[in-house]
Design a protein around this motif. Structure first.
Motif, PDB file in Angstrom:
ATOM      1  N   ILE A 195       1.633 -14.657 -11.514  1.00 34.91           N
ATOM      2  CA  ILE A 195       2.512 -13.660 -12.139  1.00 34.91           C
ATOM      3  C   ILE A 195       2.000 -12.239 -11.889  1.00 34.91           C
ATOM      4  O   ILE A 195       2.757 -11.371 -11.447  1.00 34.91           O
ATOM      5  N   ALA A 196       0.726 -11.997 -12.149  1.00 32.40           N
ATOM      6  CA  ALA A 196       0.172 -10.656 -11.917  1.00 32.40           C
ATOM      7  C   ALA A 196       0.228 -10.306 -10.432  1.00 32.40           C
ATOM      8  O   ALA A 196       0.508  -9.157 -10.066  1.00 32.40           O
ATOM      9  N   THR A 197      -0.017 -11.285  -9.574  1.00 32.58           N
ATOM     10  CA  THR A 197       0.067 -11.049  -8.132  1.00 32.58           C
ATOM     11  C   THR A 197       1.470 -10.590  -7.752  1.00 32.58           C
ATOM     12  O   THR A 197       1.640  -9.618  -7.012  1.00 32.58           O
ATOM     13  N   GLU A 198       2.476 -11.270  -8.275  1.00 34.90           N
ATOM     14  CA  GLU A 198       3.864 -10.903  -7.978  1.00 34.90           C
ATOM     15  C   GLU A 198       4.169  -9.490  -8.467  1.00 34.90           C
ATOM     16  O   GLU A 198       4.776  -8.687  -7.741  1.00 34.90           O
ATOM     17  N   VAL A 199       3.735  -9.172  -9.687  1.00 32.02           N
ATOM     18  CA  VAL A 199       3.974  -7.832 -10.234  1.00 32.02           C
ATOM     19  C   VAL A 199       3.308  -6.772  -9.361  1.00 32.02           C
ATOM     20  O   VAL A 199       3.918  -5.760  -9.007  1.00 32.02           O
ATOM     21  N   LEU A 200       2.049  -7.012  -8.977  1.00 28.95           N
ATOM     22  CA  LEU A 200       1.300  -6.009  -8.222  1.00 28.95           C
ATOM     23  C   LEU A 200       1.703  -5.945  -6.750  1.00 28.95           C
ATOM     24  O   LEU A 200       1.326  -5.006  -6.047  1.00 28.95           O
ATOM     25  N   HIS A 201       2.478  -6.909  -6.278  1.00 29.71           N
ATOM     26  CA  HIS A 201       3.070  -6.818  -4.940  1.00 29.71           C
ATOM     27  C   HIS A 201       4.396  -6.080  -4.989  1.00 29.71           C
ATOM     28  O   HIS A 201       4.674  -5.237  -4.138  1.00 29.71           O
ATOM     29  N   ASN A 202       5.228  -6.403  -5.967  1.00 27.55           N
ATOM     30  CA  ASN A 202       6.598  -5.889  -6.003  1.00 27.55           C
ATOM     31  C   ASN A 202       6.736  -4.514  -6.639  1.00 27.55           C
ATOM     32  O   ASN A 202       7.511  -3.687  -6.155  1.00 27.55           O
ATOM     33  N   LEU A 203       6.022  -4.263  -7.710  1.00 25.74           N
ATOM     34  CA  LEU A 203       6.172  -2.981  -8.406  1.00 25.74           C
ATOM     35  C   LEU A 203       5.786  -1.785  -7.523  1.00 25.74           C
ATOM     36  O   LEU A 203       6.527  -0.802  -7.481  1.00 25.74           O
ATOM     37  N   PRO A 204       4.667  -1.837  -6.790  1.00 28.44           N
ATOM     38  CA  PRO A 204       4.354  -0.687  -5.922  1.00 28.44           C
ATOM     39  C   PRO A 204       5.432  -0.397  -4.880  1.00 28.44           C
ATOM     40  O   PRO A 204       5.685   0.770  -4.560  1.00 28.44           O
ATOM     41  N   LYS A 205       6.097  -1.431  -4.382  1.00 31.43           N
ATOM     42  CA  LYS A 205       7.193  -1.203  -3.433  1.00 31.43           C
ATOM     43  C   LYS A 205       8.305  -0.405  -4.098  1.00 31.43           C
ATOM     44  O   LYS A 205       8.821   0.558  -3.526  1.00 31.43           O
ATOM     45  N   ALA A 206       8.678  -0.798  -5.306  1.00 30.28           N
ATOM     46  CA  ALA A 206       9.723  -0.085  -6.033  1.00 30.28           C
ATOM     47  C   ALA A 206       9.284   1.342  -6.354  1.00 30.28           C
ATOM     48  O   ALA A 206      10.081   2.282  -6.248  1.00 30.28           O
TER      49      ALA A 206
END
Length: 149
Positions: free
Chosen positions: A96-107
C-alpha cells in the motif's frame, strides 16, 4: 487492498486523529490531543501550505499521508515534504505505501511540484528500503537539521 487516496477534509478529523495518535505513539512523538488537533485542522481546512490524504476507504482508512509545500531555488520551484506517512500495522507489507509513494509523486509533478523530500530514522531499515524502492535517494552531502522555535 486499495491505496486509493481521498483528500482529507474537516469532517475526517476524528478518523485522522486516531491514526495520527497511533503513529505518534509508535514513533515516540510526544504531543497532546489539542496540539495534534491544532496542527491537523488548518491542513484539513485547505491552507495552501500542505494537505492530508486518507489512504483507502474514507470511512475506514488504512492510513494517511501528510504533505507540506515549500519553494526551492535548487529544485527550480515548488517542492513538497512528506511530513508523515502511516499505514495501520495489521496491513503493512501489502504494497500500500509503495503504491502511494509511486503514484502520488506523479500526480504532484503534474500539479507543478519539482521535488518531493522526506526524512527517515537512520535505524529504520524497513522504511529506508521502501523509500529507496519508490525512487527517493539519500543526499550524500546533506542532512536535515531542525530548530524548534
Amino acid at each position: 487492498m486499495s491505496a486509493a487516496l481521498k483528500l482529507a477534509r474537516p469532517d475526517d478529523l476524528d478518523r485522522l486523529m486516531s491514526l495520527v495518535t497511533a503513529f505518534h505513539a509508535e514513533e515516540g512523538i510526544e504531543q497532546d490531543a489539542d496540539q495534534r488537533r491544532d496542527a491537523l485542522l488548518p491542513l484539513l481546512e485547505g491552507i495552501p501550505h500542505g494537505c492530508i490524504y486518507l489512504i483507502g476507504p474514507g470511512r475506514a482508512p488504512l492510513g494517511y499521508i501528510v504533505l507540506t509545500f515549500g519553494w526551492s531555488v535548487e529544485f527550480g520551484g515548488m517542492d513538497g515534504f512528506v511530513d508523515e506517512i502511516y499505514i495501520r500495522p495489521a496491513i503493512r507489507g501489502r504494497g500500500i505505501a509503495t503504491e502511494v509513494l509511486h503514484n502520488l509523486p506523479k500526480a504532484l509533478s503534474h500539479a507543478g511540484l519539482t521535488a518531493l523530500h522526506l526524512e527517515v530514522d537512520r535505524a529504520n531499515e524497513t522504511a529506508q528500503k521502501l523509500y529507496l524502492r519508490t525512487g527517493f535517494k539519500p543526499r550524500d552531502k546533506y542532512m536535515l537539521m531542525s530548530k524548534v522555535l
